[in-house]
Design an enzyme around this catalytic site. Structure first.
Site, mmCIF file in Angstrom:
data_model
loop_
_atom_site.group_PDB
_atom_site.id
_atom_site.type_symbol
_atom_site.label_atom_id
_atom_site.label_comp_id
_atom_site.label_asym_id
_atom_site.label_seq_id
_atom_site.Cartn_x
_atom_site.Cartn_y
_atom_site.Cartn_z
ATOM 1 N N ARG A 24 -56.438 12.003 69.794
ATOM 2 C CA ARG A 24 -55.118 12.602 69.569
ATOM 3 C C ARG A 24 -54.073 11.512 69.345
ATOM 4 O O ARG A 24 -53.214 11.636 68.472
ATOM 5 C CB ARG A 24 -54.705 13.477 70.762
ATOM 6 N N CYS B 273 -46.995 12.104 77.072
ATOM 7 C CA CYS B 273 -48.298 12.632 76.670
ATOM 8 C C CYS B 273 -48.031 13.663 75.586
ATOM 9 O O CYS B 273 -47.264 13.411 74.670
ATOM 10 C CB CYS B 273 -49.034 13.217 77.873
#
Length: 300
Positions: free
Chosen positions: A199, A258
């Site tokens: 990611r 995040c």
């Protein structure tokens, strides 16, 4: 009474509960793919007396589906304290919930989940954000509790009388997207992204509208903080790993993020276990950052 501000082991929690000290345990179990699963797991089995803290309904401001250009639209009256997929509620809003479950300023809080400590760090950080220092993560989570022979309860718990929990000066630093943008590529800011490497590199993006990462961010997946048993690694191991990652950057300059400001928290806690001073959280994280396509973005 011994107070805990980072971690507490299952045996320590058992002893604390047996001592009769003021204590409230919170179950933060959750599943991003099945938002109702955490509450179901709690009803099936939890630490006796634990209060369920739902990531979507309690630990985040109420929020709807992504709007135009990926912007998250808040639906509650009070202004959230951050953006992103899981916007922080205001301090006042969250304090109201704590009062409703009977939490007081005199209590030791213990938080856990059954998801590899992916979600309980959010409540650990939020309580300190409200000025409450006595909060600890159950090391190893639900699995460690069961393995230690801890008692198990099912169903709902007895309601608590409302408390007079009072807000105190925050013990945590919160950065906005504007703060991060203003300090981008400056020596006074070191970004650490806690998402999984694919990611971070922009190879996949299962949750947010754009793949990639904030330019200049370092990558440390939050799962790197744990050993095979699900407990945090030793302080020495964590310190060596963070020093290697920072490569001479000032630890005090670190801003964690995040996808939505939740799984960054194990990195925050790990740095403190390693002996570093408290660092900063960008709670809006990638989900807020990428909602504005004018902000710089990077891949690989």
């Amino acid at each position: 009474m011994t107070t805990y501000t980072t971690l507490i082991s299952a045996p320590e929690l058992r002893a604390l509960a047996a001592s009769g000290a003021p204590l409230m345990v919170f179950d933060c179990s959750f599943d991003l793919a099945q938002p109702g699963a955490g509450a179901q797991h709690y009803l099936q089995a939890h630490i006796p007396g634990a209060v369920y803290a739902d990531l979507d309904r309690t630990l985040s401001a109420l929020h709807g589906a992504p709007g135009a250009h990926g912007t998250i639209t808040a639906t509650q009256a009070d202004t959230p304290a951050s953006g992103g997929r899981h916007p922080l509620p205001s301090r006042e809003k969250f304090a109201t919930w704590l009062r409703s479950v009977g939490f007081t300023n005199a209590m030791q809080a213990v938080v856990y989940d059954r998801n590899g400590s992916a979600f309980c760090g959010r409540l650990w950080w939020m309580l300190q954000w409200l000025g409450h220092a006595q909060v600890a993560v159950l090391d190893g989570g639900w699995q460690a509790w069961v393995a230690d022979g801890g008692a198990v309860a099912q169903g709902t718990e007895t309601s608590h009388f409302a408390s007079d929990f009072a807000l105190r000066p925050s013990l945590r630093r919160l950065a906005t997207a504007q703060d991060v943008l203003a300090a981008l590529d400056q020596p006074g800011q070191t970004l650490i992204d806690a998402r999984a490497a694919p990611r971070y590199r922009g190879e996949v993006e299962p949750l947010d509208p754009v793949a990639g990462h904030i330019p200049g961010a370092l990558n440390r997946p939050f799962t790197d903080n744990f050993g095979p048993d699900g407990r945090f690694k030793s302080a020495a191991a964590l310190r060596a790993e963070f020093e290697a990652l920072l490569a001479g950057c000032d630890p005090a300059s670190v801003v964690h993020h995040c996808g939505s400001g939740v799984t960054a928290l194990p990195n925050v806690l790990a740095m403190e276990l390693a002996g570093f001073e408290k660092t900063t959280l960008f709670a809006g994280s990638w989900s807020e950052w990428c909602s504005d396509r004018t902000r710089p973005m990077a891949r690989a």
